[in-house]
Design a protein around this motif. Sequence first.
Motif, PDB file in Angstrom:
ATOM      1  N   PHE A   1       0.793  -1.191   0.098  1.00 48.74           N
ATOM      2  CA  PHE A   1      -0.176   0.088   0.033  1.00 48.74           C
ATOM      3  C   PHE A   1       0.786   1.325   0.094  1.00 48.74           C
ATOM      4  CE2 PHE A   1      -3.468  -2.651   1.932  1.00 48.74           C
ATOM      5  CZ  PHE A   1      -4.266  -2.920   0.917  1.00 48.74           C
ATOM      6  N   LEU A   2       2.346   1.266   0.757  1.00 48.34           N
ATOM      7  CA  LEU A   2       2.974   2.302   0.863  1.00 48.34           C
ATOM      8  C   LEU A   2       3.445   2.722  -0.903  1.00 48.34           C
ATOM      9  CD1 LEU A   2       4.867   4.433   2.010  1.00 48.34           C
ATOM     10  CD2 LEU A   2       6.529   2.810   2.426  1.00 48.34           C
ATOM     11  N   ALA A   3       3.818   1.585  -1.422  1.00 46.56           N
ATOM     12  CA  ALA A   3       4.604   1.740  -3.010  1.00 46.56           C
ATOM     13  C   ALA A   3       3.312   2.391  -4.021  1.00 46.56           C
ATOM     14  CB  ALA A   3       4.972   0.330  -3.242  1.00 46.56           C
ATOM     15  N   GLN A   4       2.128   1.792  -3.733  1.00 47.14           N
ATOM     16  CA  GLN A   4       0.896   1.935  -4.670  1.00 47.14           C
ATOM     17  C   GLN A   4       0.472   3.436  -4.244  1.00 47.14           C
ATOM     18  OE1 GLN A   4       0.836  -0.271  -6.562  1.00 47.14           O
ATOM     19  NE2 GLN A   4      -0.784  -0.071  -8.067  1.00 47.14           N
ATOM     20  N   SER A   5       0.796   3.864  -3.264  1.00 52.95           N
ATOM     21  CA  SER A   5       0.328   5.187  -2.926  1.00 52.95           C
ATOM     22  C   SER A   5       1.256   6.370  -3.299  1.00 52.95           C
ATOM     23  CB  SER A   5       0.034   5.250  -1.425  1.00 52.95           C
ATOM     24  OG  SER A   5      -0.946   4.404  -1.014  1.00 52.95           O
ATOM     25  N   ARG A   6       2.484   6.045  -3.499  1.00 47.14           N
ATOM     26  CA  ARG A   6       3.435   7.088  -3.696  1.00 47.14           C
ATOM     27  C   ARG A   6       3.730   7.616  -5.109  1.00 47.14           C
ATOM     28  NH1 ARG A   6       7.083   8.706  -0.552  1.00 47.14           N
ATOM     29  NH2 ARG A   6       8.645   8.715  -1.961  1.00 47.14           N
ATOM     30  N   PHE A   7       2.875   6.933  -5.924  1.00 51.45           N
ATOM     31  CA  PHE A   7       3.117   7.347  -7.183  1.00 51.45           C
ATOM     32  C   PHE A   7       1.784   7.526  -8.127  1.00 51.45           C
ATOM     33  CE2 PHE A   7       6.539   4.449  -5.863  1.00 51.45           C
ATOM     34  CZ  PHE A   7       7.592   5.375  -6.034  1.00 51.45           C
ATOM     35  N   MET A   8       1.928   7.966  -9.411  1.00 47.16           N
ATOM     36  CA  MET A   8       0.729   8.204 -10.184  1.00 47.16           C
ATOM     37  C   MET A   8      -0.246   6.685 -10.753  1.00 47.16           C
ATOM     38  SD  MET A   8       1.383  11.202 -12.858  1.00 47.16           S
ATOM     39  CE  MET A   8       2.921  10.913 -13.181  1.00 47.16           C
ATOM     40  N   LEU A   9      -0.767   6.086  -9.796  1.00 47.41           N
ATOM     41  CA  LEU A   9      -1.267   5.146  -9.825  1.00 47.41           C
ATOM     42  C   LEU A   9      -2.805   5.161  -9.141  1.00 47.41           C
ATOM     43  CD1 LEU A   9       1.731   2.690  -8.804  1.00 47.41           C
ATOM     44  CD2 LEU A   9       0.938   3.521 -11.062  1.00 47.41           C
ATOM     45  N   LEU A  10      -3.798   4.122  -9.547  1.00 42.75           N
ATOM     46  CA  LEU A  10      -4.909   4.528  -9.192  1.00 42.75           C
ATOM     47  C   LEU A  10      -5.631   3.648  -7.930  1.00 42.75           C
ATOM     48  CD1 LEU A  10      -6.548   5.016 -12.692  1.00 42.75           C
ATOM     49  CD2 LEU A  10      -5.580   6.659 -11.251  1.00 42.75           C
ATOM     50  N   GLU A  11      -4.783   2.327  -7.618  1.00 46.51           N
ATOM     51  CA  GLU A  11      -5.571   1.518  -6.706  1.00 46.51           C
ATOM     52  C   GLU A  11      -5.920   2.328  -5.550  1.00 46.51           C
ATOM     53  OE1 GLU A  11      -4.453  -0.528  -9.778  1.00 46.51           O
ATOM     54  OE2 GLU A  11      -3.345   0.644  -9.106  1.00 46.51           O
ATOM     55  N   SER A  12      -4.948   3.150  -4.855  1.00 48.01           N
ATOM     56  CA  SER A  12      -5.327   3.858  -3.601  1.00 48.01           C
ATOM     57  C   SER A  12      -6.571   4.697  -3.443  1.00 48.01           C
ATOM     58  CB  SER A  12      -3.948   4.641  -3.037  1.00 48.01           C
ATOM     59  OG  SER A  12      -3.825   5.478  -3.995  1.00 48.01           O
ATOM     60  N   ILE A  13      -6.636   5.350  -4.758  1.00 50.42           N
ATOM     61  CA  ILE A  13      -7.757   6.055  -4.849  1.00 50.42           C
ATOM     62  C   ILE A  13      -9.087   5.354  -4.906  1.00 50.42           C
ATOM     63  CG2 ILE A  13      -8.967   7.716  -6.386  1.00 50.42           C
ATOM     64  CD1 ILE A  13      -6.277   8.566  -7.480  1.00 50.42           C
ATOM     65  N   GLN A  14      -9.043   4.186  -5.725  1.00 41.66           N
ATOM     66  CA  GLN A  14     -10.275   3.224  -6.039  1.00 41.66           C
ATOM     67  C   GLN A  14     -10.680   2.648  -4.545  1.00 41.66           C
ATOM     68  OE1 GLN A  14      -9.722  -0.089  -8.501  1.00 41.66           O
ATOM     69  NE2 GLN A  14     -11.144  -1.178  -7.183  1.00 41.66           N
ATOM     70  N   ILE A  15      -9.568   2.081  -3.685  1.00 44.51           N
ATOM     71  CA  ILE A  15      -9.954   1.398  -2.377  1.00 44.51           C
ATOM     72  C   ILE A  15     -10.588   2.397  -1.704  1.00 44.51           C
ATOM     73  CG2 ILE A  15      -8.848   0.175  -0.764  1.00 44.51           C
ATOM     74  CD1 ILE A  15      -6.997  -0.829  -2.631  1.00 44.51           C
ATOM     75  N   LEU A  16      -9.919   3.762  -1.521  1.00 41.95           N
ATOM     76  CA  LEU A  16     -10.313   4.581  -0.754  1.00 41.95           C
ATOM     77  C   LEU A  16     -12.070   4.801  -0.843  1.00 41.95           C
ATOM     78  CD1 LEU A  16      -9.941   6.587   1.784  1.00 41.95           C
ATOM     79  CD2 LEU A  16      -9.347   8.430  -0.056  1.00 41.95           C
ATOM     80  N   PHE A  17     -12.348   5.204  -2.076  1.00 37.49           N
ATOM     81  CA  PHE A  17     -13.619   5.421  -2.446  1.00 37.49           C
ATOM     82  C   PHE A  17     -14.688   4.084  -2.007  1.00 37.49           C
ATOM     83  CE2 PHE A  17     -12.460   8.801  -5.901  1.00 37.49           C
ATOM     84  CZ  PHE A  17     -13.216   9.949  -5.139  1.00 37.49           C
ATOM     85  N   GLY A  18     -13.845   2.788  -2.028  1.00 43.52           N
ATOM     86  CA  GLY A  18     -14.789   1.751  -2.069  1.00 43.52           C
ATOM     87  C   GLY A  18     -14.871   1.536  -0.383  1.00 43.52           C
ATOM     88  N   LEU A  19     -14.001   1.746   0.396  1.00 42.25           N
ATOM     89  CA  LEU A  19     -14.142   1.390   1.892  1.00 42.25           C
ATOM     90  C   LEU A  19     -14.973   2.504   2.436  1.00 42.25           C
ATOM     91  CD1 LEU A  19     -10.769   0.152   3.196  1.00 42.25           C
ATOM     92  CD2 LEU A  19     -12.805  -1.025   2.289  1.00 42.25           C
ATOM     93  N   CYS A  20     -14.897   3.831   1.798  1.00 39.22           N
ATOM     94  CA  CYS A  20     -15.699   4.888   2.371  1.00 39.22           C
ATOM     95  C   CYS A  20     -17.224   4.680   2.200  1.00 39.22           C
ATOM     96  CB  CYS A  20     -15.408   6.536   1.884  1.00 39.22           C
ATOM     97  SG  CYS A  20     -13.634   6.877   2.408  1.00 39.22           S
ATOM     98  N   GLY A  21     -17.457   4.069   0.848  1.00 37.67           N
ATOM     99  CA  GLY A  21     -18.610   3.731   0.446  1.00 37.67           C
ATOM    100  C   GLY A  21     -19.343   2.739   1.302  1.00 37.67           C
ATOM    101  N   VAL A  22     -18.495   1.632   1.836  1.00 33.60           N
ATOM    102  CA  VAL A  22     -18.953   0.431   2.589  1.00 33.60           C
ATOM    103  C   VAL A  22     -19.245   1.198   3.903  1.00 33.60           C
ATOM    104  CG1 VAL A  22     -18.401  -1.570   3.705  1.00 33.60           C
ATOM    105  CG2 VAL A  22     -17.723  -1.168   1.245  1.00 33.60           C
ATOM    106  N   TYR A  23     -18.544   2.014   4.426  1.00 34.20           N
ATOM    107  CA  TYR A  23     -18.733   2.508   5.693  1.00 34.20           C
ATOM    108  C   TYR A  23     -19.848   3.421   5.752  1.00 34.20           C
ATOM    109  CZ  TYR A  23     -17.955   6.028   9.646  1.00 34.20           C
ATOM    110  OH  TYR A  23     -18.078   6.855  10.594  1.00 34.20           O
ATOM    111  N   CYS A  24     -20.264   4.235   4.753  1.00 34.63           N
ATOM    112  CA  CYS A  24     -21.560   4.712   4.680  1.00 34.63           C
ATOM    113  C   CYS A  24     -22.798   3.846   4.469  1.00 34.63           C
ATOM    114  CB  CYS A  24     -21.578   5.601   3.507  1.00 34.63           C
ATOM    115  SG  CYS A  24     -20.187   6.984   3.797  1.00 34.63           S
TER     116      CYS A  24
END
Length: 777
Positions: A202-225
Amino acid sequence: MDTGRCVKNRKINKIRKEVTEPQEYSYSEKTCNSHREVGDGAPAENETEKPELMLTNKMNHSPSRIYLQLKIDVIAIGLLILALCTRLYKLDEPRHIVFDELHYGRYVSLYTKGVFFFDAHPPLGKQLLYLAGSIAGYDGNFTFDRIGTPYTDNVPVKALRLVPAVSGSFLVLITYFLMLELSLHQWTAILAALLVLLENCFLAQSRFMLLESIQILFGLCGVYCIIKSTKRIGLTALVWLCAAAVLLGCCFSVKYSGLYTYYLSLFLVGRHIWLQLDQIKSGTRLLFSALWRFAVLLIIPLAVYVSVFYMHLSMLPKAGPHDSVMTSAFQASLQGGLASITHGQPLHVAHGSQITLRHTHGRTCWLHSHAHVYPVRYADGRGSSHQQQVTCYSFKDVNNWWIVKRPDQASLAVSRPPDAIRHGDIVQLLHGITSRALNSHDVAAAVSPQSQEVSCYIDYNVSMPAQNLWRVDIVNRDSEESTWDSIRSLVRLVHVDTGSGLRYSGRQLPAWGFHQHEIVADKVLSHQDTIWNVEEHRYTKADDRKERERELVTAEMIPTAVTQLTFWEKFTELQYKMIAHAPDAPHGHMFASEPAEWPLLVRSIAYWLSPDSNAQIHLIGNIVTWYTGTISVVVYSALLAIYSVRKRRACEDLPPFVLNKFYETGYTLFLGYWLHYLPYFFIDRTLFLHHYLPAYIFKILLLAYIMDHIYLVLQLHEKTKHVTNLFILCVTIWLSYIVLTFKKFSVLNYGNVDLKENDLMSLRWKDTWDFILHKKI
């Protein structure tokens, strides 16, 4: 006997419940108040205030005041600060293109210039990267040509990497709040957040112009709501559900794999409605409760998705290198694209017209022929006509030109006025370069033997006469007298002798056909692959063959005008093309992996290697967390089977509130893991370790919950209470190993340390991990 033990257990559990259930008041209130109707926002009968109490409240009511109540979760703030420190540390290093920054950076540049591009994934993530770059003043003037290319000074590297880094930081925070919302202990939520914080992948995937961290954040926030909404009633439930719908729409607008999170949320809402069956007595009210929830979860995410594409198409009005994937009409709607085809060239196809025929739907290719012939016999022993090959070619080429001819006219020069071809007319199609006519006959096609072969006729003086007449069937005609027009007319060419339609089969020819796509004549005329449209069009000026060839070879169109398509026409076509071209992803990669390998971290991915040293970046997980997470999935599966069997045999080993939490919390995380993991076993394309990350985060949450469950079970039994401290000590030691492993492998996430051979070998804990070493002379 087993029965005797079960009876004894019931007596023990009865005593245990008297002690434990009062502490778990929330569970008792939920299960005992069977007359309470939830989901409609109205109070139950026993919730009505008594008159005396209401009077007392009014008497004691002081003048209205305005209060600002602020609660600060210090632990949450601490976790966020730690996450930001690890994700933002030297974010602009290395100043080189890292892995898929090659693609996403290129898309950002095209957004900056307004140039249309095609990608198989939705555009929201790329738009967020563009927004950050735009705010930082990026002008789009950098060529993303290959991985490892150094960035120039005009590229705001830190800004372009900021959105994934911040998303990866807030991923730690939402993990903490999600676990709290699942009614787990605070220390369990802290543990889950720390596991995400200390996860190298998650550290590696968050430090560069990659989309997985953005997708997972939206997803977990959606499940939380979603979980929030299932615990609320009335307007509050609606607000949380609407927020969830927006977030989930954003999730699958970043990548289509976000749909798995959306499916999980639908299941959670569906289960919530199912549990209301015995709580809401009115069938009408229950139906209304279900309908408005599913309406929100359908309409709002779809609106978000469509809005994202509306912005996408509005931001890209200019033609570019990717627009050839789209239909001719779509290309002609772009500034500087195929407008040359709709302006400056003839509209009506006539006798003598020189045309290129484009396959309209699905795969982009043009009807093509060349001087090579079909082999006398195919590999399976079948014979062919040995006629000139006809294929569908995916690139612009002079051999894509054909000349439309009426069978009874010898001259190919266009008359004045032009003799326009109309719906139902019979024509011949002559290949522009070889001058041979498009032909079909009762010979099985090379790769699709259930269909007829299509060729250009060669007269071998044998008993196989030419069958080269085709009927023009205009699919989108306004009347029976409609003319065949370039670009806008969708035509089906029907072979007169056999009644078969000219069709793109979707299959590739062997090496003798240069791996071009097969063209056949098929009896099924309704198939969309039988539809073609004229793209380039010009009138033949001379009868001389050499002069015609010279015209075709030197043909050049200059963009001059733009045609108009509505947003919905563009949107629909783009969705279809994204589906049709999804299987076209390149196959084979040195760092590709299979889904079965992911739970054991068999392969890593080399993201970047310094050209001057052995500093490098890899997508690689924290192996301690990775393997214990995999074990937790097995443990939960085993416990689920054991508890189900024991419950079926009426053996109550645990209090109801513990089992209830095991099922309700556990299945959310367990199902979330498998929903995001299993589909990849059925995807026929090159896959990488980063495809596993959305599933992996649910596995981490399940791991934290299993720790919580084991602790709770140890606390419940007198015989095992003394083991609790030992369990806490083991968890502490295990967490220490996670911290040490994270620190050790972080050099492969930051890429700022020149590693020696011994350093790399000490990091190669598995023989299948491929690290790269520069031999220094």
